[in-house]
Design a protein around this motif. Structure first.
Motif, PDB file in Angstrom:
ATOM      1  N   GLU A   1      40.572  36.687  39.983  1.00 10.83           N
ATOM      2  CA  GLU A   1      39.582  36.743  41.043  1.00 10.83           C
ATOM      3  C   GLU A   1      40.068  37.576  42.202  1.00 10.83           C
ATOM      4  OE1 GLU A   1      38.382  33.050  43.950  1.00 10.83           O
ATOM      5  OE2 GLU A   1      39.910  32.850  43.163  1.00 10.83           O
ATOM      6  N   ILE A   2      38.873  38.296  42.969  1.00 12.83           N
ATOM      7  CA  ILE A   2      39.148  38.897  44.190  1.00 12.83           C
ATOM      8  C   ILE A   2      38.610  38.043  45.101  1.00 12.83           C
ATOM      9  CG2 ILE A   2      38.693  40.958  45.275  1.00 12.83           C
ATOM     10  CD1 ILE A   2      38.308  42.565  42.666  1.00 12.83           C
TER      11      ILE A   2
ATOM     12  N   GLY B   1      47.375  42.394  43.761  1.00 11.82           N
ATOM     13  CA  GLY B   1      46.746  43.748  44.389  1.00 11.82           C
ATOM     14  C   GLY B   1      46.003  43.239  45.780  1.00 11.82           C
ATOM     15  N   CYS B   2      45.757  44.441  46.371  1.00 16.47           N
ATOM     16  CA  CYS B   2      45.125  44.069  47.752  1.00 16.47           C
ATOM     17  C   CYS B   2      44.043  45.323  48.010  1.00 16.47           C
ATOM     18  CB  CYS B   2      45.786  43.711  48.938  1.00 16.47           C
ATOM     19  SG  CYS B   2      47.158  45.018  49.104  1.00 16.47           S
ATOM     20  N   VAL B   3      43.225  45.220  48.799  1.00 18.61           N
ATOM     21  CA  VAL B   3      42.426  46.128  49.405  1.00 18.61           C
ATOM     22  C   VAL B   3      41.763  45.683  50.681  1.00 18.61           C
ATOM     23  CG1 VAL B   3      40.213  45.489  48.594  1.00 18.61           C
ATOM     24  CG2 VAL B   3      40.574  47.881  48.955  1.00 18.61           C
ATOM     25  N   ALA B   4      41.447  46.516  51.641  1.00 19.60           N
ATOM     26  CA  ALA B   4      40.930  46.218  52.837  1.00 19.60           C
ATOM     27  C   ALA B   4      39.971  46.958  52.964  1.00 19.60           C
ATOM     28  CB  ALA B   4      42.070  46.624  54.112  1.00 19.60           C
ATOM     29  N   VAL B   5      38.794  46.272  53.848  1.00 14.65           N
ATOM     30  CA  VAL B   5      37.283  47.038  54.071  1.00 14.65           C
ATOM     31  C   VAL B   5      37.287  47.044  55.647  1.00 14.65           C
ATOM     32  CG1 VAL B   5      34.829  47.320  53.538  1.00 14.65           C
ATOM     33  CG2 VAL B   5      36.461  46.551  51.658  1.00 14.65           C
ATOM     34  N   TYR B   6      37.487  48.253  56.218  1.00 20.73           N
ATOM     35  CA  TYR B   6      37.454  47.959  57.702  1.00 20.73           C
ATOM     36  C   TYR B   6      35.694  48.700  58.045  1.00 20.73           C
ATOM     37  CZ  TYR B   6      42.532  48.167  57.095  1.00 20.73           C
ATOM     38  OH  TYR B   6      43.815  48.025  56.762  1.00 20.73           O
ATOM     39  N   PRO B   7      35.164  47.880  58.670  1.00 18.18           N
ATOM     40  CA  PRO B   7      33.825  48.279  58.967  1.00 18.18           C
ATOM     41  C   PRO B   7      33.528  49.114  60.523  1.00 18.18           C
ATOM     42  CG  PRO B   7      34.007  46.064  59.716  1.00 18.18           C
ATOM     43  CD  PRO B   7      35.340  46.583  59.057  1.00 18.18           C
ATOM     44  N   TYR B   8      32.959  50.217  60.429  1.00 24.46           N
ATOM     45  CA  TYR B   8      32.561  51.007  61.705  1.00 24.46           C
ATOM     46  C   TYR B   8      31.046  50.901  62.057  1.00 24.46           C
ATOM     47  CZ  TYR B   8      37.241  52.376  61.520  1.00 24.46           C
ATOM     48  OH  TYR B   8      38.754  52.731  61.480  1.00 24.46           O
TER      49      TYR B   8
ATOM     50  N   CYS C   1      44.590  50.035  52.513  1.00 24.15           N
ATOM     51  CA  CYS C   1      45.492  49.130  52.052  1.00 24.15           C
ATOM     52  C   CYS C   1      45.409  48.875  50.515  1.00 24.15           C
ATOM     53  CB  CYS C   1      45.593  47.945  52.792  1.00 24.15           C
ATOM     54  SG  CYS C   1      47.050  47.002  52.692  1.00 24.15           S
ATOM     55  N   LEU C   2      44.771  49.816  49.642  1.00 21.01           N
ATOM     56  CA  LEU C   2      44.826  49.490  48.340  1.00 21.01           C
ATOM     57  C   LEU C   2      46.094  49.672  47.507  1.00 21.01           C
ATOM     58  CD1 LEU C   2      42.941  49.606  45.777  1.00 21.01           C
ATOM     59  CD2 LEU C   2      43.000  51.897  45.682  1.00 21.01           C
ATOM     60  N   TYR C   3      46.385  48.472  46.854  1.00 21.31           N
ATOM     61  CA  TYR C   3      47.590  48.481  46.499  1.00 21.31           C
ATOM     62  C   TYR C   3      47.517  47.266  44.988  1.00 21.31           C
ATOM     63  CZ  TYR C   3      52.626  48.255  45.477  1.00 21.31           C
ATOM     64  OH  TYR C   3      54.117  48.199  45.024  1.00 21.31           O
TER      65      TYR C   3
ATOM     66  N   ARG D   1      40.708  50.082  40.135  1.00 23.07           N
ATOM     67  CA  ARG D   1      39.109  50.330  40.082  1.00 23.07           C
ATOM     68  C   ARG D   1      38.543  49.148  40.410  1.00 23.07           C
ATOM     69  NH1 ARG D   1      35.791  53.966  37.593  1.00 23.07           N
ATOM     70  NH2 ARG D   1      37.661  55.231  36.824  1.00 23.07           N
ATOM     71  N   ALA D   2      38.871  48.042  39.886  1.00 19.76           N
ATOM     72  CA  ALA D   2      38.086  46.685  40.533  1.00 19.76           C
ATOM     73  C   ALA D   2      37.985  46.473  41.847  1.00 19.76           C
ATOM     74  CB  ALA D   2      38.654  45.638  39.650  1.00 19.76           C
ATOM     75  N   LEU D   3      39.229  46.638  42.433  1.00 17.16           N
ATOM     76  CA  LEU D   3      39.222  46.834  43.730  1.00 17.16           C
ATOM     77  C   LEU D   3      38.441  47.723  44.546  1.00 17.16           C
ATOM     78  CD1 LEU D   3      42.919  45.528  44.207  1.00 17.16           C
ATOM     79  CD2 LEU D   3      40.988  44.230  44.775  1.00 17.16           C
ATOM     80  N   CYS D   4      38.331  48.814  43.975  1.00 16.53           N
ATOM     81  CA  CYS D   4      37.469  49.750  44.553  1.00 16.53           C
ATOM     82  C   CYS D   4      36.023  49.635  44.611  1.00 16.53           C
ATOM     83  CB  CYS D   4      37.852  51.197  44.018  1.00 16.53           C
ATOM     84  SG  CYS D   4      39.563  52.072  44.617  1.00 16.53           S
ATOM     85  N   GLU D   5      35.669  49.129  43.407  1.00 13.27           N
ATOM     86  CA  GLU D   5      34.152  48.827  43.400  1.00 13.27           C
ATOM     87  C   GLU D   5      34.131  47.777  44.076  1.00 13.27           C
ATOM     88  OE1 GLU D   5      34.057  48.134  38.999  1.00 13.27           O
ATOM     89  OE2 GLU D   5      33.861  50.492  38.685  1.00 13.27           O
ATOM     90  N   PHE D   6      34.806  46.525  44.205  1.00 13.95           N
ATOM     91  CA  PHE D   6      34.758  45.479  45.050  1.00 13.95           C
ATOM     92  C   PHE D   6      34.411  45.870  46.629  1.00 13.95           C
ATOM     93  CE2 PHE D   6      36.334  42.369  48.165  1.00 13.95           C
ATOM     94  CZ  PHE D   6      35.562  41.211  47.718  1.00 13.95           C
TER      95      PHE D   6
END
Length: 366
Positions: free
Chosen positions: A218-219, A269-276, A286-288, A300-305
């Motif tokens: 799950e993400i 794993g983790c990822v962040a999506v910072y909006p502008y 923070c992709l790790y 790849r799954a986190l990038c696509e998310f």
């Protein structure tokens, strides 16, 4: 407990992570008849004994009409077990006897009275007991594969959609049916593999096939109680200067931007999506992925998310800043290289103040 094979992920640390999760859970373990007198089964029984010691409540089911031979093996292994003399096809009274034995903190040993690993009586009993796992110990290496590659985990709803060369399809279909009958996770394991229970249950990837109905992978959004785990997870890349240093307060202040990938409820794993929003842009940061989970497509799954999240926000551009993952973003994710002028002005300022020589890689979303 059986000796762990070398170079496997099942180790003391990973075992301890699972102990609270497994405590007080009922595991129904179904044994195919040819395995009863095999030397490998002794390993499985010893591991079940240890599982009971950490709070798991196993139920042993053997294919066929008589469980006495399996029961004798449990006695030799000095397990706290008790024989259910009538097979499960005897109905409600037999199931009540199984409950009684479980209530005494013993391992019930019962025969199914039927052939096969997924007979209706065994599956129904597992469901009625509230078993969280149904584990089929199979003879003759019958763990399914797809186009020659093992199937580690698959959603029950995806089994019917599998296309390609699927081995032991009937077992997969039966496992999916057991999930639909109310059992959250069904494991198909090679009963001739020594230490198979340890390797399957105490590592996220396992060594068999798990058919499941719940969110094994799950993400999800980061929770505040996840922050210490996230900080410890990314520490290595911070030390290696691959990720920007962050502290608890930094992450808590922008917690809505962070997401974690979990396997079996463990963060890997983790990822962040910072909006502008003023610039219709979002940063992927923070992709790790934990070191032992690299190379399995989780990045790849986190990038696509992250890309989908940016699209949901109405962004027209998603970008990542990196000086160590140039190959990954450019060649694997097919992000184009952009000049720094493409960044939102406030992000450009913080990048220049940091002194980092990161390249800009991005995708146009519209």
């Amino acid at each position: 407990m059986a000796t762990l094979p070398p170079n496997k992920s099942a180790n003391v640390r990973s075992v301890l992570e699972y102990v609270p999760y497994f405590r007080d859970k009922i595991f129904a373990v179904h044994v195919e008849r040819p395995l009863v007198d095999s030397g490998e089964l002794v390993d499985a029984l010893l591991d079940l004994d240890v599982l009971q010691e950490i709070g798991v409540r196993p139920v042993l089911i053997v294919e066929g009409a008589d469980a006495s031979a399996l029961y004798e093996h449990t006695r030799v292994c000095e397990m706290r077990s008790a024989l259910v003399e009538a097979p499960l096809k005897g109905g409600q009274l037999v199931r009540e006897r199984v409950r009684e034995i479980l209530g005494r903190h013993q391992i019930p040993v019962v025969a199914s009275g039927r052939s096969g690993s997924f007979d209706p009586e065994s599956v129904h009993m597992a469901f009625s007991l509230g078993a969280s796992k149904y584990i089929a110990l199979l003879n003759d290496h019958k763990v399914p594969s797809l186009d020659g590659r093992p199937i580690a985990a698959i959603l029950e709803s995806e089994v019917a959609e599998l296309a390609g060369n699927v081995t032991h399809r009937e077992l997969l279909d039966q496992a999916a049916e057991a999930c639909r009958a109310g059992i959250p996770r069904v494991h198909l394991l090679d009963g001739k593999m020594r230490g198979v229970l340890v390797e399957e249950l105490f590592s996220e990837e396992g060594v068999g096939t798990m058919v499941h109905t719940d969110s094994y992978r799950e993400i999800r959004p980061l929770k505040e109680e996840d922050i210490p785990e996230l900080l410890s997870m990314i520490a290595r890349s911070v030390v290696d200067s691959k990720l920007v240093n962050r502290n608890y307060e930094d992450i808590a202040a922008r917690m809505d931007s962070y997401y974690v990938l979990t396997l079996n409820d463990s963060i890997v794993g983790c990822v962040a999506v910072y909006p502008y929003p003023e610039h219709h842009s979002a940063e992927l940061g923070c992709l790790y992925i934990k070191h032992r989970h690299e190379g399995r497509g989780y990045g790849r799954a986190l990038c696509e998310f992250a890309k989908r999240k940016a699209e949901e926000m109405g962004m027209e551009f998603i970008f990542a800043l990196s000086q160590s993952a140039v190959h990954y973003f450019r060649d694997r994710m097919h992000y184009a290289e952009f000049s720094r002028d493409s960044l939102p002005p406030e992000r450009l300022r913080t990048l220049e103040l940091s002194g980092r020589k990161s390249g800009v890689f991005g995708l146009r979303l519209k």
